[in-house]
Every structure is written in C-alpha cells, then in structure tokens.
Scaffold this motif. Sequence first.
Motif, PDB file in Angstrom:
ATOM      1  N   PRO A   1      70.941  69.092  43.504  1.00 17.91           N
ATOM      2  CA  PRO A   1      70.099  67.896  43.351  1.00 17.91           C
ATOM      3  C   PRO A   1      69.901  67.480  41.899  1.00 17.91           C
ATOM      4  N   LEU A   2      69.747  68.438  41.001  1.00 16.95           N
ATOM      5  CA  LEU A   2      69.522  68.101  39.602  1.00 16.95           C
ATOM      6  C   LEU A   2      70.739  67.419  38.984  1.00 16.95           C
TER       7      LEU A   2
ATOM      8  N   THR B   1      71.061  63.962  40.301  1.00 16.87           N
ATOM      9  CA  THR B   1      70.024  63.130  39.692  1.00 16.87           C
ATOM     10  C   THR B   1      70.406  62.730  38.270  1.00 16.87           C
TER      11      THR B   1
ATOM     12  N   PHE C   1      70.770  59.108  36.743  1.00 11.57           N
ATOM     13  CA  PHE C   1      69.872  58.853  35.609  1.00 11.57           C
ATOM     14  C   PHE C   1      70.673  58.390  34.392  1.00 11.57           C
TER      15      PHE C   1
ATOM     16  N   MET D   1      73.088  59.744  46.425  1.00 10.72           N
ATOM     17  CA  MET D   1      71.662  59.449  46.365  1.00 10.72           C
ATOM     18  C   MET D   1      70.875  60.409  47.252  1.00 10.72           C
TER      19      MET D   1
ATOM     20  N   SER E   1      70.656  63.726  45.493  1.00  7.15           N
ATOM     21  CA  SER E   1      69.714  63.720  44.376  1.00  7.15           C
ATOM     22  C   SER E   1      68.286  63.983  44.842  1.00  7.15           C
ATOM     23  N   GLN E   2      67.883  63.326  45.943  1.00  2.00           N
ATOM     24  CA  GLN E   2      66.540  63.449  46.527  1.00  2.00           C
ATOM     25  C   GLN E   2      65.447  62.805  45.661  1.00  2.00           C
ATOM     26  N   PHE E   3      65.835  62.282  44.485  1.00  3.24           N
ATOM     27  CA  PHE E   3      64.835  61.687  43.596  1.00  3.24           C
ATOM     28  C   PHE E   3      64.339  60.355  44.149  1.00  3.24           C
ATOM     29  N   ALA E   4      65.210  59.650  44.890  1.00  2.00           N
ATOM     30  CA  ALA E   4      64.789  58.377  45.482  1.00  2.00           C
ATOM     31  C   ALA E   4      63.673  58.585  46.502  1.00  2.00           C
TER      32      ALA E   4
ATOM     33  N   GLY F   1      61.567  56.622  39.208  1.00  2.00           N
ATOM     34  CA  GLY F   1      61.677  56.920  40.635  1.00  2.00           C
ATOM     35  C   GLY F   1      61.900  55.680  41.468  1.00  2.00           C
TER      36      GLY F   1
ATOM     37  N   PHE G   1      65.410  54.400  41.078  1.00  2.00           N
ATOM     38  CA  PHE G   1      66.297  55.192  41.935  1.00  2.00           C
ATOM     39  C   PHE G   1      66.319  54.607  43.353  1.00  2.00           C
TER      40      PHE G   1
END
Length: 390
Positions: free
Chosen positions: A8-9, A12, A16, A57, A60-63, A271, A274
């Motif tokens: 995930p990082l 991301t 990013f 996406m 990433s899980q950031f969304a 966030g 994203f």
Amino acid sequence: MTELLHNPLIATVLIFTLIAFGEWVSIVTKARVPMLLTAMVGFLILSWTGIFPEDIMDRSQFALLGSILIGPAIVHMGTLIPLTVLKSQYKAVIIGLSGIIISGILVLSVVTFVFNYETAVAGIGPISGGVVALLITQEKLTEIGLFTIIVVPALIVAFQGVLGMPLALNFMRRYAAKMIKGIDDGTFVPMNGNALKQPLDQQKQGPLRSSPTIKLFLVFVVGAIGVILGEITGVHYSLWCLGLGILSVKIGLLENESLNKANSFTLTMIGIIFVVIGTMADVTPQQVLDNLPAILTILLLGTFGIALGGFIGSKLVKWHPYKGMPVALTALFGFPGDYILCEEVSRSVARNEKEEKMIFDELLTPMLIGGFTTVTVASVIIAGILIQTL
C-alpha cells in the motif's frame, strides 16, 4: 515490480508522485497549469499505457481515507471566512454569485438542449467551483449508475483554470493600469486592504480548543452530524456540513480555518485529491473522446457566463468591470490562484513598492472573497441541490 506494487505504501507513493509533480508544475508556471490537471492527465496516461496496474488505487487504500475526510473538509470550508467579512465585502459576494448564476442558466439551458439534462447537471457544480463540488457530483453519478459521463465533471475541474486564469489576469492588469493613471492624476481612492485580515486577527478563543487533536476531533464530530442529518432529512450532507461549519464558528465550537489550526488541512486535501484521481480509474480513452464535445461546450459556455455575470454584477454594485469580472472568474480557479494573480499583477504593473502594495491591497480582498463565495460556498450548494434532481 508487480509484487512491490501490492504494498500500500509503494502504491500510495507512486500516485502521490503525480500530485507532487503537478504541484511543482503549478508553482513553476505560477498556477497557469493547475496541479489537478497534471495529476489527472498523468494518471490517465500511465493507466492507459499499462504502466500503472488497473487496481493501483485499491492497492494504495489512501483514497478510502480521503472519502472519510470529505465531510470534515466541507465543515472546514464553512469556517474559512467570518460572516463579518462577507458582510463588509458584499459587493464581491454579489459579483461572484452573479457570475455563477448566469453561467448556470446558460449551461443548463444550452447543454440540456444540445446533449441532455444529466450532462448539464454534471458540469454546473464543478464549473462554478472546485474539488468538493466535483466529488459531490461524481458521488451521485456513481450512485445512480451514470458511469459514462463521470469523466465530465472531472475534466471540467482539471481544465477550467486554463481558461479562467489568463482571462482574469488580463482584466486585472487593465484595472491596475487604470489605478496607476488614477494615482497620477489624484482620482484613485484606495479600498481598505485590511478588511480580510482584521476579523481573523480578532477571533475569540473558545473552550475545548487547546490541542490539535481536540480541534480535529471537533471537526470530525460536526462532519458526522452533517452526514447523519443528510441521511435523516434527504438533504445532501454537504449542505449540512457547510451550514454546521459556519454555525460552529458563530457559537465558538470551532475556530476559523479549523483544519489549518488542527495541522491537518494538507493531509485532508491530499486524501480528497486521491479520491478525485481514483474516480478516473475506470475511464477509457473512448469515454473521454465521446464526452469531449460536451466538456468543451460546458467550459466555453461556463466561462462566458461567469464573465458576463461578473460584468452585470459589477454594473449593479458600481464597480469597474475590469475589477469585478476577475472576482467572478475566481470560480474557475479559486485559491491559491487568486492570490498568485494579485501578486503577479501588482509586481508587474507597479512602478515602485508603494504602488505595488496599493494595487495588491486593492485586488486581494475582493478576489479572495469572490473565490470563497463561489468555490467554497455556492458551488457546494449548487451541486448539492442539482444532483438531487437526477
């Protein structure tokens, strides 16, 4: 390499990177190329060419975090500028509203006739505002299954600044030149350039605001109440969050610029960006081509309508159109574009530091208020109301 992208990082960081690169391009070009345009176009190209996997996406899980932050972000928007400032700058408010009303009427009437009502509604909120109006619109389009036009609001937000900023810059330079002439012949009377700063400096510190954690907690609480009220009443949660944000400052629960005071604004906006980029994950080149005529029509009609509304509003409040029309056009780019344009115009037109400050003070407050009125408040209200008609 594919295995690494499951982390995930790493996923991301790759997304990013597009946002950071877009920010760099925006800074270098003095906001003429919007960050969101660079990031979104870059994401589409990398996805279409297979460099980014289709599910990057999701990996990433950031969304997912960004989707949670939308309510608190709208609450924050309601805390940005005190009502006292809006009252003192009522002429800028009238001009900003005139621009988006005329623009909305034009887009709704022409685009509905040429294309369809759904496409018109998909464009009206974003053309009069920014990222939050885009998210409100896309959320509803996804909910009712209109996936074919989900690219419309996204690309309108991405490209609107490309049209709006050069146009506003041209009008502002002409007004600054008129100011110089007025300074020379003694007819120029400066406006109070401290109208924006003064109320912000005189805020009263209320209880329960001793730490960033508590400040952030209170913003989330107000956002959650807005979401609950949206579920109960059927009125879109964005309208509740915006209204509750304004009310919370009035009663002393939240501070002005609440997320800034909680040291959380940048992360919140990243966030949300994203989330915006993520809505483009399933967009195909064919969808972009199919919707390009509608996108261009909305952009051109919307820009013309905003400028025309700004001209009419300027006449109503007895401002010179060269001063008023850029205020309306802030709907197309908002902050920090409005601030950057004021800096650029005052620096390039003034002959000395005193004139530079006079021009900057004359332009900045109405431009910021215009951007707040359109991008922060009116676009959310318009998007929140119109998407309910779909």
